[in-house]
Design a protein around this motif. Structure first.
Motif, PDB file in Angstrom:
ATOM      1  N   HIS A 276      42.561  15.040   3.467  1.00 10.68           N
ATOM      2  CA  HIS A 276      41.531  14.442   4.313  1.00 10.68           C
ATOM      3  C   HIS A 276      42.197  13.478   5.280  1.00 10.68           C
ATOM      4  CE1 HIS A 276      41.676  10.379   2.739  1.00 10.68           C
ATOM      5  NE2 HIS A 276      40.636  10.049   3.462  1.00 10.68           N
ATOM      6  N   GLN A 277      41.555  13.259   6.403  1.00  9.31           N
ATOM      7  CA  GLN A 277      42.059  12.333   7.407  1.00  9.31           C
ATOM      8  C   GLN A 277      41.183  11.081   7.396  1.00  9.31           C
ATOM      9  OE1 GLN A 277      44.980  13.084   9.202  1.00  9.31           O
ATOM     10  NE2 GLN A 277      44.939  14.688   7.642  1.00  9.31           N
ATOM     11  N   ASP A 278      41.805   9.922   7.258  1.00  4.33           N
ATOM     12  CA  ASP A 278      41.066   8.659   7.179  1.00  4.33           C
ATOM     13  C   ASP A 278      40.647   8.242   8.584  1.00  4.33           C
ATOM     14  OD1 ASP A 278      39.935   6.296   6.491  1.00  4.33           O
ATOM     15  OD2 ASP A 278      41.759   5.345   5.746  1.00  4.33           O
ATOM     16  N   ILE A 279      39.515   8.767   9.009  1.00  3.40           N
ATOM     17  CA  ILE A 279      38.999   8.517  10.357  1.00  3.40           C
ATOM     18  C   ILE A 279      38.207   7.214  10.357  1.00  3.40           C
ATOM     19  CG2 ILE A 279      37.497   9.436  12.159  1.00  3.40           C
ATOM     20  CD1 ILE A 279      38.188  12.235  11.033  1.00  3.40           C
ATOM     21  N   LYS A 280      38.502   6.330  11.293  1.00  5.31           N
ATOM     22  CA  LYS A 280      37.891   5.010  11.320  1.00  5.31           C
ATOM     23  C   LYS A 280      36.372   5.090  11.393  1.00  5.31           C
ATOM     24  CE  LYS A 280      41.902   2.849  13.569  1.00  5.31           C
ATOM     25  NZ  LYS A 280      42.404   2.165  14.782  1.00  5.31           N
ATOM     26  N   PHE A 281      35.859   5.979  12.229  1.00  2.00           N
ATOM     27  CA  PHE A 281      34.412   6.061  12.415  1.00  2.00           C
ATOM     28  C   PHE A 281      33.711   6.382  11.107  1.00  2.00           C
ATOM     29  CE2 PHE A 281      30.557   8.502  13.385  1.00  2.00           C
ATOM     30  CZ  PHE A 281      29.886   7.593  14.180  1.00  2.00           C
ATOM     31  N   ARG A 282      34.350   7.206  10.258  1.00  2.00           N
ATOM     32  CA  ARG A 282      33.715   7.627   9.015  1.00  2.00           C
ATOM     33  C   ARG A 282      33.482   6.443   8.077  1.00  2.00           C
ATOM     34  NH1 ARG A 282      35.573  13.242   7.369  1.00  2.00           N
ATOM     35  NH2 ARG A 282      37.657  12.325   7.410  1.00  2.00           N
ATOM     36  N   ARG A 283      34.310   5.385   8.203  1.00  3.08           N
ATOM     37  CA  ARG A 283      34.149   4.230   7.324  1.00  3.08           C
ATOM     38  C   ARG A 283      32.942   3.366   7.714  1.00  3.08           C
ATOM     39  NH1 ARG A 283      38.191   2.703   3.742  1.00  3.08           N
ATOM     40  NH2 ARG A 283      40.023   4.069   3.707  1.00  3.08           N
ATOM     41  N   ASN A 284      32.221   3.740   8.774  1.00  2.00           N
ATOM     42  CA  ASN A 284      30.963   3.063   9.088  1.00  2.00           C
ATOM     43  C   ASN A 284      29.835   3.538   8.185  1.00  2.00           C
ATOM     44  OD1 ASN A 284      31.952   1.521  11.276  1.00  2.00           O
ATOM     45  ND2 ASN A 284      31.835   3.299  12.609  1.00  2.00           N
ATOM     46  N   GLN A 285      30.045   4.627   7.471  1.00  2.00           N
ATOM     47  CA  GLN A 285      29.025   5.201   6.612  1.00  2.00           C
ATOM     48  C   GLN A 285      29.173   4.610   5.212  1.00  2.00           C
ATOM     49  OE1 GLN A 285      28.876   9.391   6.997  1.00  2.00           O
ATOM     50  NE2 GLN A 285      27.123   9.671   5.649  1.00  2.00           N
ATOM     51  N   LYS A 286      28.113   3.970   4.713  1.00  2.00           N
ATOM     52  CA  LYS A 286      28.197   3.250   3.446  1.00  2.00           C
ATOM     53  C   LYS A 286      28.550   4.183   2.285  1.00  2.00           C
ATOM     54  CE  LYS A 286      25.092  -0.492   4.807  1.00  2.00           C
ATOM     55  NZ  LYS A 286      23.825  -1.216   4.515  1.00  2.00           N
ATOM     56  N   GLY A 287      28.032   5.400   2.322  1.00  2.00           N
ATOM     57  CA  GLY A 287      28.357   6.331   1.257  1.00  2.00           C
ATOM     58  C   GLY A 287      29.836   6.646   1.220  1.00  2.00           C
ATOM     59  N   MET A 288      30.451   6.758   2.400  1.00  2.00           N
ATOM     60  CA  MET A 288      31.875   7.048   2.470  1.00  2.00           C
ATOM     61  C   MET A 288      32.684   5.864   1.946  1.00  2.00           C
ATOM     62  SD  MET A 288      33.664   9.681   3.374  1.00  2.00           S
ATOM     63  CE  MET A 288      35.044   9.474   2.266  1.00  2.00           C
ATOM     64  N   VAL A 289      32.262   4.644   2.265  1.00  2.00           N
ATOM     65  CA  VAL A 289      32.936   3.452   1.749  1.00  2.00           C
ATOM     66  C   VAL A 289      32.843   3.421   0.228  1.00  2.00           C
ATOM     67  CG1 VAL A 289      32.897   0.920   1.711  1.00  2.00           C
ATOM     68  CG2 VAL A 289      32.557   2.144   3.868  1.00  2.00           C
ATOM     69  N   ASP A 290      31.694   3.789  -0.300  1.00  2.00           N
ATOM     70  CA  ASP A 290      31.501   3.850  -1.747  1.00  2.00           C
ATOM     71  C   ASP A 290      32.454   4.863  -2.385  1.00  2.00           C
ATOM     72  OD1 ASP A 290      29.936   2.160  -3.208  1.00  2.00           O
ATOM     73  OD2 ASP A 290      28.345   3.615  -3.578  1.00  2.00           O
ATOM     74  N   ILE A 291      32.633   5.989  -1.728  1.00  2.00           N
ATOM     75  CA  ILE A 291      33.513   7.027  -2.264  1.00  2.00           C
ATOM     76  C   ILE A 291      34.954   6.545  -2.274  1.00  2.00           C
ATOM     77  CG2 ILE A 291      34.428   9.341  -1.831  1.00  2.00           C
ATOM     78  CD1 ILE A 291      31.640  10.106  -0.808  1.00  2.00           C
ATOM     79  N   TYR A 292      35.378   5.840  -1.229  1.00  2.00           N
ATOM     80  CA  TYR A 292      36.734   5.288  -1.207  1.00  2.00           C
ATOM     81  C   TYR A 292      36.933   4.304  -2.366  1.00  2.00           C
ATOM     82  CZ  TYR A 292      38.220   7.267   3.274  1.00  2.00           C
ATOM     83  OH  TYR A 292      38.602   8.129   4.275  1.00  2.00           O
ATOM     84  N   LYS A 293      35.910   3.521  -2.670  1.00  2.00           N
ATOM     85  CA  LYS A 293      36.017   2.592  -3.799  1.00  2.00           C
ATOM     86  C   LYS A 293      36.163   3.356  -5.108  1.00  2.00           C
ATOM     87  CE  LYS A 293      33.389  -1.233  -1.738  1.00  2.00           C
ATOM     88  NZ  LYS A 293      32.153  -2.067  -1.834  1.00  2.00           N
ATOM     89  N   GLN A 294      35.391   4.438  -5.264  1.00  2.00           N
ATOM     90  CA  GLN A 294      35.506   5.268  -6.464  1.00  2.00           C
ATOM     91  C   GLN A 294      36.909   5.843  -6.583  1.00  2.00           C
ATOM     92  OE1 GLN A 294      32.701   6.614  -8.726  1.00  2.00           O
ATOM     93  NE2 GLN A 294      32.013   4.566  -8.150  1.00  2.00           N
ATOM     94  N   LEU A 295      37.488   6.229  -5.450  1.00  2.00           N
ATOM     95  CA  LEU A 295      38.847   6.771  -5.448  1.00  2.00           C
ATOM     96  C   LEU A 295      39.849   5.711  -5.910  1.00  2.00           C
ATOM     97  CD1 LEU A 295      40.888   9.023  -4.610  1.00  2.00           C
ATOM     98  CD2 LEU A 295      40.897   7.972  -2.338  1.00  2.00           C
ATOM     99  N   GLU A 296      39.747   4.513  -5.346  1.00  2.00           N
ATOM    100  CA  GLU A 296      40.677   3.443  -5.700  1.00  2.00           C
ATOM    101  C   GLU A 296      40.574   3.063  -7.171  1.00  2.00           C
ATOM    102  OE1 GLU A 296      39.597   0.372  -3.023  1.00  2.00           O
ATOM    103  OE2 GLU A 296      40.408   1.378  -1.232  1.00  2.00           O
ATOM    104  N   GLN A 297      39.390   3.188  -7.743  1.00  2.00           N
ATOM    105  CA  GLN A 297      39.176   2.821  -9.141  1.00  2.00           C
ATOM    106  C   GLN A 297      39.438   3.981 -10.097  1.00  2.00           C
ATOM    107  OE1 GLN A 297      35.144   1.342  -9.136  1.00  2.00           O
ATOM    108  NE2 GLN A 297      35.638  -0.377  -7.774  1.00  2.00           N
ATOM    109  N   GLY A 298      39.857   5.145  -9.563  1.00  2.00           N
ATOM    110  CA  GLY A 298      40.165   6.287 -10.403  1.00  2.00           C
ATOM    111  C   GLY A 298      38.960   6.905 -11.084  1.00  2.00           C
ATOM    112  N   LYS A 299      37.786   6.804 -10.460  1.00  2.61           N
ATOM    113  CA  LYS A 299      36.556   7.287 -11.075  1.00  2.61           C
ATOM    114  C   LYS A 299      36.130   8.672 -10.584  1.00  2.61           C
ATOM    115  CE  LYS A 299      34.644   2.671 -11.944  1.00  2.61           C
ATOM    116  NZ  LYS A 299      33.487   1.765 -11.694  1.00  2.61           N
ATOM    117  N   LEU A 300      36.859   9.273  -9.641  1.00  6.19           N
ATOM    118  CA  LEU A 300      36.481  10.597  -9.139  1.00  6.19           C
ATOM    119  C   LEU A 300      36.951  11.672 -10.108  1.00  6.19           C
ATOM    120  CD1 LEU A 300      37.318  10.294  -5.328  1.00  6.19           C
ATOM    121  CD2 LEU A 300      35.129   9.889  -6.478  1.00  6.19           C
ATOM    122  N   ASN A 301      36.117  12.683 -10.327  1.00  3.15           N
ATOM    123  CA  ASN A 301      36.524  13.782 -11.196  1.00  3.15           C
ATOM    124  C   ASN A 301      37.409  14.762 -10.422  1.00  3.15           C
ATOM    125  OD1 ASN A 301      34.872  15.562  -9.710  1.00  3.15           O
ATOM    126  ND2 ASN A 301      33.115  15.175 -11.042  1.00  3.15           N
TER     127      ASN A 301
END
Length: 358
Positions: free
Chosen positions: A185-210
């Motif tokens: 995936h490409q970390d596009i700046k505009f996409r981080r304006n979407q709250k759901g996408m920010v939430d997913i990045y947090k899940q990734l950092e915390q190792g919670k994604l399946n």
């Protein structure tokens, strides 16, 4: 491609399980729920607007003389949607309503791309489809045999770049990654304006994604992927290394090779060279001024620049914010003032030209 009526749809937050089932690559977080719910709620507003337009056609007595073609964009900014060559990022809605309601409620599995809409509309209108058009007519008297496969591309995405080509037939999907060293995936700046996408990045950092949710965040891509979209509609199991499916891999791999060699594939040209091709010497071309002429009581406007469009203002509208798109000779009262400009994509807009109707 669907011939069914538009369906009113709303996804409430408490119906997440109904949505989560068919899309295993989205994690269940409050922000993702909200984004998905809002996205589906917007379908209601869209459906209402379409209903208003259909009612206007009916009131004007045109509904039974009009072929209505509805299509949409290719999704939101959540993972595996817009900007992706997976089916989840390529598929768009396409609904066609015939005046005599032929085929109502039916569907077809024919492979159709948005490039096919232009030739299809020309075919419906009785106009010849130019042989230089890439699309294929799938409607009207010039309808051709359905495609055996189609191609998809990924290049510039806002502030990111990733060279990807794909080929798909009715069942098999092949993806070639020309830059496998880049993240999936490409970390596009505009996409981080979407709250759901920010939430997913947090899940990734915390190792919670399946496993399914983590596939999109791989740090490197495989050189190629092959999917059986019948057995694996979400394209999660890469079969490129499976010897049982090698014949499909080779067939679609060769198709992509031919596609990038035979077509003018600008993705392989460095952007500075591409810009030089479009703007020789770094100078942006200028659209030539439109020509205004009187013709048997009508007012005609044209631009000498091939491929240019013309916009105009008339009467009291001159000098305002709104412009009209010129499509046919104007029948306006004598003495009416007209201002016109010519525009072509990539070119600088022409200076305005003023005139008056005969």
């Amino acid at each position: 491609m669907s011939f069914a009526p538009l369906v009113r749809s709303k996804l409430h937050l408490n119906r997440w399980s109904e949505f989560r089932g068919p899309l295993p690559y989205y994690p269940d977080t409050p922000a993702v729920r909200t984004d998905v719910a809002r996205y589906n709620d917007n379908l209601i507003h869209l459906d209402i607007k379409i209903g208003v337009q259909l009612a206007e056609l009916e009131q004007a007595g045109l509904l039974d003389q009009t072929v209505v073609i509805f299509y949409g964009d290719h999704g939101a900014g959540l993972p595996r949607a817009k900007r992706e060559v997976y089916d989840s990022g390529l598929q768009v809605p396409l609904i066609i309503r015939w005046p005599d309601k032929r085929g109502a409620g039916t569907k077809t599995d024919d492979l159709v791309t948005l490039m096919d809409l232009g030739p299809s509309i020309l075919s419906l209108a009785g106009a010849a489809v130019p042989n230089w058009m890439d699309g294929h007519a799938f409607l009207g008297p010039q309808k051709v045999k359905p495609r055996d496969l189609f191609f998809a591309t990924r290049d510039r995405m806002d502030d990111a770049y990733d060279l990807v080509r794909a080929a798909r037939d009715i069942r098999w999907k092949y993806i070639r990654y020309f830059q496998p060293q880049k993240p999936m995936h490409q970390d596009i700046k505009f996409r981080r304006n979407q709250k759901g996408m920010v939430d997913i990045y947090k899940q990734l950092e915390q190792g919670k994604l399946n496993e399914a949710q983590s596939l999109w965040f791989r740090k490197q891509k495989p050189p190629e992927e092959l999917f059986d979209t019948n057995a694996d509609p979400h394209e999660l199991r890469n079969l490129a290394q499976d010897p049982q499916h090698r014949q499909h891999l080779l067939r679609l791999r060769n198709a992509v090779d031919e596609f990038v060699m035979e077509e003018t594939d600008w993705g392989f040209l460095p952007e500075p060279e591409m810009i030089q091709t479009f703007w020789p010497g770094g100078q942006q071309p200028i659209t030539l001024k439109p020509v205004l002429e009187r013709y048997h009581g009508y007012f005609r406007i044209a631009s000498p620049t091939e491929g240019a469009s013309v916009a105009y203002q008339d009467g009291a509208n001159i000098g305002g914010e709104h412009w009209k798109l010129y499509s046919e000779p104007l029948k306006i009262p004598a003495g009416t003032k007209v201002r016109a400009v010519a525009i072509r994509i990539g070119y600088k807009q022409s200076d305005a030209v003023d005139g008056s109707a005969p």
